[in-house]
Design an enzyme around this catalytic site. Structure first.
Site: not given
Ligand code: UT7
Length: 332
Positions: A115, A259, A289
């Site tokens: 990225c 980005h 993204n």
């Molecule tokens: O380009 C550079 C690289 N990428 C980034 O910069 C991305 C960086 N990270 C992020 O943007 C965020 O961490 C995410 C958007 C990927 C995830 O958000 P988060 O608030 O960190 O959520 P999480 O990964 O901690 O997941 C929270 C919950 C989990 O469920 P439990 O374990 O709390 O029951 C996940 O399983 O959300 C669940 N989850 C979803 N639920 C519905 C993960 N993906 C999804 C989804 N829909 N698509």
């Protein structure tokens, strides 16, 4: 020291026709429009058609950027395609773009910094220009992430999209004006660029395939929370580094073109820097993204809708797999 400076004299972009909404994804995945919008700000993304390659996207963005710069392709002596999703393992996607543009001389190669790719590519092209080795460079960020996503993994597949953006750089001196559709401007070009990598974190965002390791293409894997934590801290730090290097404060910056990974990352960095979101170009809601393509896509949006004007001070910043991160300060 050389007084040559790279001016951005043209910008262009291209998005595949097909738009996929969150609701469409929710029909086949355990996710929802509400979750995706609340956690990322993403509403929809563009996805390349079957047979539509990274080079096809790159070519369209390049032609638009050259048109914007009022330059013929023959003027280009360096082409850099910043991509993590090249058409082939080799040759470089840049050589295909070069051939399609009808260019048979000069230099063409790819850069892979995920990225952060566009900021890396801009830096390399800027250094070629400042060294006097090339006069006109085409720097393209182009990606088809839809091809490396695991469409069963709701934690990653909802986050990315396909697209391309390109800029044309030309050698100039600090006091010379440049012709082009954008007028005879007082632009001063790329003021400085700042790059970082830290390979200790290579396994928090990676693709589980590759020609040497597995002889497969693989799929994107990410520890989202960890990447998020690094993103806000590293992006704010490198943005500050670029301001300090030029002896200016955040108030001097007219626009941040970040980005576009996640609205919450964009908000967090803006908050740390103390800049209003009114001065940040945001496209993550419509593009998701697009990795190396996201900055030139957002830049093109800001220029074409008239927000970014000649003379504006523009800060570009990105972070991605590697980890890699970087920033560029540009007087538009
Ligand atoms: O380009 C550079 C690289 N990428 C980034 O910069 C991305 C960086 N990270 C992020 O943007 C965020 O961490 C995410 C958007 C990927 C995830 O958000 P988060 O608030 O960190 O959520 P999480 O990964 O901690 O997941 C929270 C919950 C989990 O469920 P439990 O374990 O709390 O029951 C996940 O399983 O959300 C669940 N989850 C979803 N639920 C519905 C993960 N993906 C999804 C989804 N829909 N698509």
């Amino acid at each position: 020291m050389s007084n040559i400076r790279s001016r951005i004299v043209g910008c262009g972009s291209y998005l595949p026709e097909r738009i996929v909404t969150n609701r469409e994804l929710a029909e086949r995945l355990d996710t929802s429009d509400d979750w995706i919008i609340a956690r990322t700000g993403i509403k929809e993304r563009h996805i390349a058609a079957d047979g539509e390659l990274t080079s096809d996207l790159a070519l369209r963005a390049s032609k638009q950027a050259l048109g914007h710069a009022l330059l013929e392709a023959g003027a280009v002596d360096l082409i850099i395609v910043c991509t993590t999703t090249p058409d082939d393992t080799f040759p470089a996607t840049a050589t295909r773009v070069q051939a399609e543009l009808g260019i048979t001389e000069g230099i063409a190669f790819d850069i892979q910094a995920v990225c952060s790719g566009f900021v890396y590519g801009l830096t390399v092209a800027d250094n070629f220009i400042k060294a006097g080795q090339v006069e006109t460079a085409l720097v393209i960020g182009a990606e088809t992430y839809s091809r490396i996503l695991d469409w069963e993994d709701r934690g990653t597949c909802v986050l990315f999209g396909d697209g391309a953006g390109a800029v044309v750089l030309r050698a100039g001196t600090s006091d010379a004006a440049i012709p082009g559709e954008m007028g005879w401007g007082q632009a001063q070009g790329i003021l400085s660029t700042h790059l970082h990598s830290d390979g200790r974190y290579r396994d928090i965002l990676y693709v589980d395939g590759g020609p040497s390791a597995t002889q497969t293409v693989g799929h994107l894997r990410m520890s989202g929370r960890e990447v998020f934590r690094h993103a806000v801290t590293d992006l704010a730090a490198v943005a500050k580094e670029s301001l300090d290097a030029n002896g200016v404060g955040i108030d001097a910056v007219d626009w941040i073109v970040p980005h576009q990974a996640n609205q919450r990352i964009i908000d967090g960095v803006a908050r740390k820097l103390g800049i209003s979101l009114d001065r940040v170009i945001v496209t993550v809601d419509r593009h998701a993204n697009t990795s190396a393509a996201s900055i030139p896509l957002a830049l093109d949006q800001g220029i074409s809708d008239g927000r970014i004007k000649r003379g504006d001070l523009v800060l570009l910043e990105a972070m991605g797999g590697g980890l890699t991160w970087g920033a560029a300060l540009v007087r538009w």
